[in-house]
Write an enzyme that holds these catalytic residues in place. Structure first.
Site, short mmCIF file in Angstrom:
data_model
loop_
_atom_site.label_atom_id
_atom_site.label_comp_id
_atom_site.label_asym_id
_atom_site.label_seq_id
_atom_site.Cartn_x
_atom_site.Cartn_y
_atom_site.Cartn_z
N ASP A 75 -31.93 -17.24 -41.15
CA ASP A 75 -30.55 -17.04 -40.84
C ASP A 75 -29.92 -18.35 -40.84
OD1 ASP A 75 -28.70 -14.69 -39.49
OD2 ASP A 75 -28.09 -16.63 -39.39
N ILE A 76 -28.69 -18.52 -41.49
CA ILE A 76 -28.08 -19.91 -41.43
C ILE A 76 -27.52 -20.10 -39.91
CG2 ILE A 76 -25.81 -19.38 -42.21
CD1 ILE A 76 -26.10 -21.24 -44.14
N ASN A 89 -27.60 -4.30 -37.97
CA ASN A 89 -26.27 -3.89 -37.58
C ASN A 89 -25.71 -2.81 -38.85
OD1 ASN A 89 -26.29 -5.24 -35.25
ND2 ASN A 89 -25.73 -7.26 -36.23
N HIS A 138 -21.00 -4.66 -35.48
CA HIS A 138 -21.20 -6.15 -35.58
C HIS A 138 -21.64 -6.60 -36.91
CE1 HIS A 138 -19.78 -7.22 -31.37
NE2 HIS A 138 -20.50 -6.08 -31.16
N GLN A 139 -21.51 -5.74 -37.88
CA GLN A 139 -22.23 -6.10 -39.39
C GLN A 139 -21.06 -7.07 -39.77
OE1 GLN A 139 -23.02 -2.87 -41.93
NE2 GLN A 139 -24.12 -4.15 -43.48
N HIS A 182 -29.53 -5.48 -43.79
CA HIS A 182 -30.29 -6.41 -43.49
C HIS A 182 -30.86 -6.37 -42.25
CE1 HIS A 182 -26.01 -7.78 -42.35
NE2 HIS A 182 -26.75 -8.41 -41.29
N PHE A 183 -31.94 -6.96 -41.99
CA PHE A 183 -32.77 -6.64 -40.68
C PHE A 183 -32.99 -7.93 -40.01
CE2 PHE A 183 -34.46 -2.33 -40.31
CZ PHE A 183 -34.21 -1.88 -41.82
N HIS A 184 -32.56 -8.15 -38.57
CA HIS A 184 -32.78 -9.82 -38.17
C HIS A 184 -33.90 -9.59 -37.28
CE1 HIS A 184 -28.38 -10.94 -38.05
NE2 HIS A 184 -28.26 -9.49 -38.18
P1 AMP Z 1 -24.65 -9.31 -39.27
O1 AMP Z 1 -23.57 -9.42 -38.08
O2 AMP Z 1 -25.74 -8.48 -38.86
O3 AMP Z 1 -24.10 -8.78 -40.59
O4 AMP Z 1 -25.41 -10.67 -39.46
C1 AMP Z 1 -25.28 -11.37 -40.82
C2 AMP Z 1 -26.08 -12.70 -40.77
O5 AMP Z 1 -26.09 -13.44 -42.03
C3 AMP Z 1 -25.65 -13.62 -39.67
O6 AMP Z 1 -26.49 -14.02 -38.69
C4 AMP Z 1 -25.39 -14.97 -40.40
O7 AMP Z 1 -25.64 -16.05 -39.78
C5 AMP Z 1 -26.12 -14.77 -41.33
N1 AMP Z 1 -25.81 -15.24 -42.85
C6 AMP Z 1 -24.64 -15.37 -43.47
N2 AMP Z 1 -24.64 -16.01 -44.51
C7 AMP Z 1 -25.83 -16.52 -44.65
C8 AMP Z 1 -26.46 -17.61 -45.76
N3 AMP Z 1 -25.82 -17.96 -46.60
N4 AMP Z 1 -27.92 -17.78 -45.34
C9 AMP Z 1 -28.49 -17.12 -44.24
N5 AMP Z 1 -28.07 -16.35 -43.18
C10 AMP Z 1 -26.60 -16.09 -43.55
#
Ligand code: AMP
Length: 143
Positions: free
Chosen positions: A33-34, A89, A95-96, A102-104
């Site tokens: 994650d960035i 999410n 909070h998506q 995607h899974f964190h």
């Molecule tokens: P969510 O709130 O569950 O939709 O999380 C989206 C996640 O994507 C966040 O934690 C961001 O930091 C991550 N994210 C967005 N753009 C990128 C990217 N280019 N590379 C890696 N992670 C990203």
């Protein structure tokens, strides 16, 4: 396959923008994650273009399920974490931010960026019976 406008994850999948890739197979990509909530915060995404988990095919869901334990073990080993959260999410009000499933995987390494508010109520017997009926009926009607 597609049910939503293009997201940043489509660009990553297409190789149009870089990512810190940690795993890839035919159906799954995992990368750092960035904006990590802790060191090692990893995202696991299906290559199938679906916004929410409930829209994902059984096949794509199975592909993610197959690799999740292995990825969690690797993230734990790499970071030294013994605890982690898997967060997923669905929808803006949940909070998506990126509308591609995607899974964190978030290692817990002491104070970090993940805050969870968990204010349980208590399950009422009548409500539970109604909910069990409604959910089992919905499952029976689902494909
Ligand atoms: P969510 O709130 O569950 O939709 O999380 C989206 C996640 O994507 C966040 O934690 C961001 O930091 C991550 N994210 C967005 N753009 C990128 C990217 N280019 N590379 C890696 N992670 C990203």
């Amino acid at each position: 396959m597609s049910n939503h406008p293009e997201t940043i994850f489509d660009k990553i999948l297409a190789g149009e923008i870089p990512c810190h890739r940690v795993y890839e197979d035919d159906q799954v990509l995992a990368f750092l994650d960035i904006g990590p909530l802790s060191s090692g915060h990893t995202l696991v995404i299906p290559k199938e273009r679906k916004a929410q988990l409930d829209q994902l095919s059984d096949d794509a869901a199975a592909a993610i399920g197959r690799v999740m334990p292995r990825l969690c073990r690797a993230v734990m080993k790499a970071t030294g974490a013994t605890a982690y959260n898997v967060l997923q999410n669905n929808g803006a009000s949940a909070h998506q931010a990126v509308m591609h499933v995607h899974f964190h995987i978030i290692p817990r390494l002491g104070p970090d960026g993940l805050g969870i508010r968990w204010n349980p109520s208590s399950l009422n017997g009548d409500d539970a019976a109604d909910l069990v009926r409604a959910i089992t009926e919905a499952l029976a009607q689902d494909g």
